[in-house]
Structures are given as C-alpha cells and as structure tokens.
Design a protein around this motif. Sequence first.
Motif, PDB file in Angstrom:
ATOM      1  N   VAL A   1       0.830  -1.118  -0.040  1.00  0.00           N
ATOM      2  CA  VAL A   1       0.050  -0.007  -0.080  1.00  0.00           C
ATOM      3  C   VAL A   1       0.839   1.385  -0.016  1.00  0.00           C
ATOM      4  O   VAL A   1       1.693   1.340   0.736  1.00  0.00           O
ATOM      5  N   HIS A   2       0.444   2.169  -0.869  1.00  0.00           N
ATOM      6  CA  HIS A   2       1.150   3.397  -1.086  1.00  0.00           C
ATOM      7  C   HIS A   2       0.363   4.509  -0.384  1.00  0.00           C
ATOM      8  O   HIS A   2      -0.735   4.739  -0.945  1.00  0.00           O
ATOM      9  N   LEU A   3       0.737   5.198   0.633  1.00  0.00           N
ATOM     10  CA  LEU A   3      -0.072   6.455   1.170  1.00  0.00           C
ATOM     11  C   LEU A   3       0.744   7.673   0.877  1.00  0.00           C
ATOM     12  O   LEU A   3       1.934   7.702   0.885  1.00  0.00           O
ATOM     13  N   ILE A   4       0.145   8.754   0.501  1.00  0.00           N
ATOM     14  CA  ILE A   4       0.622  10.009   0.476  1.00  0.00           C
ATOM     15  C   ILE A   4      -0.104  11.089   1.166  1.00  0.00           C
ATOM     16  O   ILE A   4      -1.417  10.825   1.222  1.00  0.00           O
ATOM     17  N   SER A   5       0.524  11.892   1.819  1.00  0.00           N
ATOM     18  CA  SER A   5      -0.230  12.939   2.498  1.00  0.00           C
ATOM     19  C   SER A   5      -0.910  13.879   1.561  1.00  0.00           C
ATOM     20  O   SER A   5      -0.658  14.105   0.309  1.00  0.00           O
ATOM     21  N   LYS A   6      -1.882  14.556   1.867  1.00  0.00           N
ATOM     22  CA  LYS A   6      -3.078  15.178   0.911  1.00  0.00           C
ATOM     23  C   LYS A   6      -2.257  16.340   0.747  1.00  0.00           C
ATOM     24  O   LYS A   6      -2.422  16.790  -0.882  1.00  0.00           O
ATOM     25  N   ASP A   7      -1.349  16.963   1.178  1.00  0.00           N
ATOM     26  CA  ASP A   7      -0.515  18.033   0.560  1.00  0.00           C
ATOM     27  C   ASP A   7       0.713  17.617  -0.261  1.00  0.00           C
ATOM     28  O   ASP A   7       1.463  18.208  -0.877  1.00  0.00           O
ATOM     29  N   LYS A   8       0.712  15.944  -0.567  1.00  0.00           N
ATOM     30  CA  LYS A   8       1.777  15.367  -1.469  1.00  0.00           C
ATOM     31  C   LYS A   8       3.428  15.739  -0.926  1.00  0.00           C
ATOM     32  O   LYS A   8       4.212  15.599  -1.661  1.00  0.00           O
ATOM     33  N   GLN A   9       3.327  15.979   0.418  1.00  0.00           N
ATOM     34  CA  GLN A   9       4.843  16.140   1.195  1.00  0.00           C
ATOM     35  C   GLN A   9       5.332  14.975   1.549  1.00  0.00           C
ATOM     36  O   GLN A   9       6.554  14.814   1.981  1.00  0.00           O
ATOM     37  N   LEU A  10       4.502  14.163   1.942  1.00  0.00           N
ATOM     38  CA  LEU A  10       5.134  12.877   2.807  1.00  0.00           C
ATOM     39  C   LEU A  10       4.727  11.458   2.060  1.00  0.00           C
ATOM     40  O   LEU A  10       3.234  11.444   1.740  1.00  0.00           O
ATOM     41  N   GLU A  11       5.404  10.476   2.021  1.00  0.00           N
ATOM     42  CA  GLU A  11       4.655   9.225   1.465  1.00  0.00           C
ATOM     43  C   GLU A  11       5.098   8.225   2.636  1.00  0.00           C
ATOM     44  O   GLU A  11       6.233   8.008   3.237  1.00  0.00           O
ATOM     45  N   LEU A  12       4.306   7.137   2.641  1.00  0.00           N
ATOM     46  CA  LEU A  12       4.661   6.036   3.519  1.00  0.00           C
ATOM     47  C   LEU A  12       4.155   4.874   2.711  1.00  0.00           C
ATOM     48  O   LEU A  12       3.043   4.737   2.269  1.00  0.00           O
ATOM     49  N   GLY A  13       4.883   3.734   2.621  1.00  0.00           N
ATOM     50  CA  GLY A  13       4.705   2.489   2.096  1.00  0.00           C
ATOM     51  C   GLY A  13       4.541   1.434   3.158  1.00  0.00           C
ATOM     52  O   GLY A  13       5.063   1.446   4.148  1.00  0.00           O
ATOM     53  N   ILE A  14       3.483   0.773   2.852  1.00  0.00           N
ATOM     54  CA  ILE A  14       3.304  -0.611   4.002  1.00  0.00           C
ATOM     55  C   ILE A  14       3.548  -1.821   3.163  1.00  0.00           C
ATOM     56  O   ILE A  14       2.630  -2.091   2.148  1.00  0.00           O
ATOM     57  N   ILE A  15       4.511  -2.760   3.496  1.00  0.00           N
ATOM     58  CA  ILE A  15       4.716  -3.557   2.563  1.00  0.00           C
ATOM     59  C   ILE A  15       4.645  -5.014   3.221  1.00  0.00           C
ATOM     60  O   ILE A  15       4.822  -5.184   4.454  1.00  0.00           O
ATOM     61  N   GLU A  16       3.959  -6.255   2.570  1.00  0.00           N
ATOM     62  CA  GLU A  16       3.769  -7.398   3.295  1.00  0.00           C
ATOM     63  C   GLU A  16       5.307  -7.781   3.454  1.00  0.00           C
ATOM     64  O   GLU A  16       6.371  -7.674   2.796  1.00  0.00           O
ATOM     65  N   MET A  17       5.574  -8.132   4.725  1.00  0.00           N
ATOM     66  CA  MET A  17       6.745  -8.389   5.504  1.00  0.00           C
ATOM     67  C   MET A  17       7.377  -9.810   5.036  1.00  0.00           C
ATOM     68  O   MET A  17       8.739  -9.677   4.860  1.00  0.00           O
ATOM     69  N   ASN A  18       6.768 -10.749   4.434  1.00  0.00           N
ATOM     70  CA  ASN A  18       7.544 -11.969   3.885  1.00  0.00           C
ATOM     71  C   ASN A  18       7.388 -11.755   2.408  1.00  0.00           C
ATOM     72  O   ASN A  18       7.679 -12.717   1.787  1.00  0.00           O
ATOM     73  N   SER A  19       7.532 -10.659   1.874  1.00  0.00           N
ATOM     74  CA  SER A  19       7.400 -10.279   0.319  1.00  0.00           C
ATOM     75  C   SER A  19       9.026 -10.770   0.011  1.00  0.00           C
ATOM     76  O   SER A  19       9.879 -10.252   0.667  1.00  0.00           O
ATOM     77  N   GLU A  20       9.204 -11.087  -1.298  1.00  0.00           N
ATOM     78  CA  GLU A  20      10.261 -11.455  -1.471  1.00  0.00           C
ATOM     79  C   GLU A  20      11.313 -10.112  -1.805  1.00  0.00           C
ATOM     80  O   GLU A  20      12.424 -10.020  -1.757  1.00  0.00           O
ATOM     81  N   ILE A  21      10.635  -8.997  -1.847  1.00  0.00           N
ATOM     82  CA  ILE A  21      11.149  -7.914  -1.900  1.00  0.00           C
ATOM     83  C   ILE A  21      11.855  -7.393  -0.646  1.00  0.00           C
ATOM     84  O   ILE A  21      12.772  -6.561  -0.719  1.00  0.00           O
ATOM     85  N   VAL A  22      11.203  -7.607   0.598  1.00  0.00           N
ATOM     86  CA  VAL A  22      11.765  -7.145   1.886  1.00  0.00           C
ATOM     87  C   VAL A  22      13.081  -8.247   2.005  1.00  0.00           C
ATOM     88  O   VAL A  22      13.086  -9.334   2.035  1.00  0.00           O
ATOM     89  N   PRO A  23      14.309  -7.318   2.404  1.00  0.00           N
ATOM     90  CA  PRO A  23      15.409  -8.256   2.757  1.00  0.00           C
ATOM     91  C   PRO A  23      14.997  -9.090   3.986  1.00  0.00           C
ATOM     92  O   PRO A  23      14.396  -8.667   5.034  1.00  0.00           O
ATOM     93  N   LYS A  24      15.518 -10.239   3.909  1.00  0.00           N
ATOM     94  CA  LYS A  24      15.253 -11.367   5.020  1.00  0.00           C
ATOM     95  C   LYS A  24      15.810 -10.912   6.277  1.00  0.00           C
ATOM     96  O   LYS A  24      15.264 -11.330   7.242  1.00  0.00           O
ATOM     97  N   ASP A  25      16.662 -10.358   6.409  1.00  0.00           N
ATOM     98  CA  ASP A  25      17.144  -9.784   7.914  1.00  0.00           C
ATOM     99  C   ASP A  25      16.416  -8.809   8.460  1.00  0.00           C
ATOM    100  O   ASP A  25      16.550  -8.806   9.711  1.00  0.00           O
ATOM    101  N   ILE A  26      15.264  -8.203   7.940  1.00  0.00           N
ATOM    102  CA  ILE A  26      14.333  -7.265   8.476  1.00  0.00           C
ATOM    103  C   ILE A  26      13.002  -7.988   8.528  1.00  0.00           C
ATOM    104  O   ILE A  26      12.103  -7.150   9.111  1.00  0.00           O
ATOM    105  N   ARG A  27      12.734  -9.165   8.298  1.00  0.00           N
ATOM    106  CA  ARG A  27      11.624  -9.736   8.037  1.00  0.00           C
ATOM    107  C   ARG A  27      11.390 -10.323   9.758  1.00  0.00           C
ATOM    108  O   ARG A  27      11.253 -11.510  10.135  1.00  0.00           O
TER     109      ARG A  27
END
Length: 117
Positions: free
Chosen positions: A32-58
Amino acid sequence: MTNICSLQISESRDFYTKLFDFAIDYDSEWFVHLISKDKQLELGIIEMNSEIVPKDIRKEPTGTYITFVVDNVDEVFETAKKNKYEVIQSPENTFYGQRRMLLKDPNMYIIDISSPI
C-alpha cells in the motif's frame, strides 16, 4: 519514503489513514502506498514476507520508532481511542515544549505523535 513491514496490510492502511492526513495512492494485497494530502510525505506498507523485503528485517521492529508532528495531538488521541488503537502513553506536555502521546501500530511499531505547545 519510509516503508513499514507488515503482516496486517489492511489494518495498517486503516490505522495510518484514520489517524493522519494520508490518502491511498496504491492498494494491493502485498503493498500500500500512502501519500499526504499536501503530497509532501509518502509512506509504504509492504507485506513483511514479500521477496522484495530483505530477509534480515522480516521480524518484529526493535530499536526504532516513527514520529509524526500534527497540529493537535489531542484530536489524534480521541481518534485513536474511538478506533481502539493501543495507546501506550496518553497526551502529556514535555519539558522540551511539545505535547506528546505514544501508540502501537498493528505491526508493533511505536508511533510518537507530537504537537508544538
């Protein structure tokens, strides 16, 4: 942009959009990609076990917390209570000139919410 690793994508999305000025820019089962209504701040929420997420931080987060500065911490506190989010510390004035509260998000991240006094 900061990414939060999550095992609860939809709950995390709802937590951040209900408490803060975020709109949903992209929403899927794994990210999920979230963006502040003023478009100044972005926050991503990513599935912890996704292959994209480095194994050391799962794993559950440790040694870090996320701070959001808002106009009125007491309004965020009322929204948090209404949604039954885990409040660690109710709003209180600090010695350094802020009003501050602490929450836990659905992923066990500590969320520091502050307002200048």
